[in-house]
Design a protein around this motif. Structure first.
Motif, PDB file in Angstrom:
ATOM      1  N   LYS A   1     -48.751  -4.803  -2.442  1.00  0.00           N
ATOM      2  CA  LYS A   1     -48.625  -6.124  -2.123  1.00  0.00           C
ATOM      3  C   LYS A   1     -48.813  -7.028  -3.489  1.00  0.00           C
ATOM      4  O   LYS A   1     -48.180  -7.963  -3.467  1.00  0.00           O
ATOM      5  CB  LYS A   1     -49.899  -6.447  -1.184  1.00  0.00           C
ATOM      6  CG  LYS A   1     -49.769  -5.746   0.344  1.00  0.00           C
ATOM      7  CD  LYS A   1     -50.911  -6.320   1.239  1.00  0.00           C
ATOM      8  CE  LYS A   1     -51.004  -5.654   2.531  1.00  0.00           C
ATOM      9  NZ  LYS A   1     -51.919  -5.940   3.345  1.00  0.00           N
TER      10      LYS A   1
ATOM     11  N   GLU B   1     -45.717  -9.421  -4.371  1.00  0.00           N
ATOM     12  CA  GLU B   1     -45.839 -10.992  -4.553  1.00  0.00           C
ATOM     13  C   GLU B   1     -45.605 -11.448  -6.112  1.00  0.00           C
ATOM     14  O   GLU B   1     -44.870 -12.480  -6.025  1.00  0.00           O
ATOM     15  CB  GLU B   1     -47.308 -11.337  -4.231  1.00  0.00           C
ATOM     16  CG  GLU B   1     -47.760 -12.665  -4.190  1.00  0.00           C
ATOM     17  CD  GLU B   1     -49.077 -13.135  -3.692  1.00  0.00           C
ATOM     18  OE1 GLU B   1     -49.354 -14.401  -4.290  1.00  0.00           O
ATOM     19  OE2 GLU B   1     -49.685 -12.529  -2.950  1.00  0.00           O
TER      20      GLU B   1
ATOM     21  N   LYS C   1     -41.141  -9.774  -7.365  1.00  0.00           N
ATOM     22  CA  LYS C   1     -40.184  -9.515  -6.253  1.00  0.00           C
ATOM     23  C   LYS C   1     -39.153  -8.642  -6.519  1.00  0.00           C
ATOM     24  O   LYS C   1     -38.922  -7.821  -5.778  1.00  0.00           O
ATOM     25  CB  LYS C   1     -39.977 -10.834  -5.401  1.00  0.00           C
ATOM     26  CG  LYS C   1     -40.952 -11.504  -5.101  1.00  0.00           C
ATOM     27  CD  LYS C   1     -40.596 -13.106  -4.567  1.00  0.00           C
ATOM     28  CE  LYS C   1     -41.570 -13.830  -4.063  1.00  0.00           C
ATOM     29  NZ  LYS C   1     -43.275 -13.997  -4.450  1.00  0.00           N
TER      30      LYS C   1
END
Length: 135
Positions: free
Chosen positions: A45, A49, A52
């Protein structure tokens, strides 16, 4: 491998803010419990974030390599924050010395926190990473 090891209270740099904090001692009965737990916590995650395009490229890798690369990315980011972040001017050489100790601890199978544990797992499961230790 079922050995007991302890994680002692040590000084460390707080996540993202550069503050000094301490952790309470804990005893882990199995190394595997400390090392595999972060696989459930998601470095994925963080990478998705903050990087990308890089994250999308890692999706072409095997699951094992993805986890190793994401752990390296997160640890790299923490190091970058330490030396280039908003509190970098307040960091003394003792903070950098402690950070160097942590990377040695990681390569010696002694993670300090969950993000260290994820990188420790990558070190011990990926021969190309473990060869970087230089120790």
């Amino acid at each position: 491998m079922s050995s007991t090891f302890s994680i002692s209270a040590k000084l460390f740099i707080g996540a993202g803010n550069g503050s000094f904090q301490t952790r309470i001692s804990a005893v882990i009965t199995r190394r595997e419990d400390a090392i595999t737990a972060p696989r459930r916590r998601s470095n994925r995650k963080i990478c998705a974030e903050y990087a990308k395009t890089f994250y999308l490229g890692t999706r072409l890798m095997t699951e094992e390599r993805q986890k190793a690369i994401w752990a390296i990315y997160v640890w790299r980011g923490r190091t970058d924050e330490l030396v280039d972040g908003p509190n970098a001017t307040y960091m003394g050489t003792s903070a950098l010395d402690r950070w160097e100790e942590r990377i040695h601890d990681i390569f010696n199978g002694r993670p300090y926190d969950m993000l260290d544990a994820a990188l420790t797992d990558a070190v011990f499961s990926s021969p190309c990473i473990s060869s970087l230790s230089g120790t």
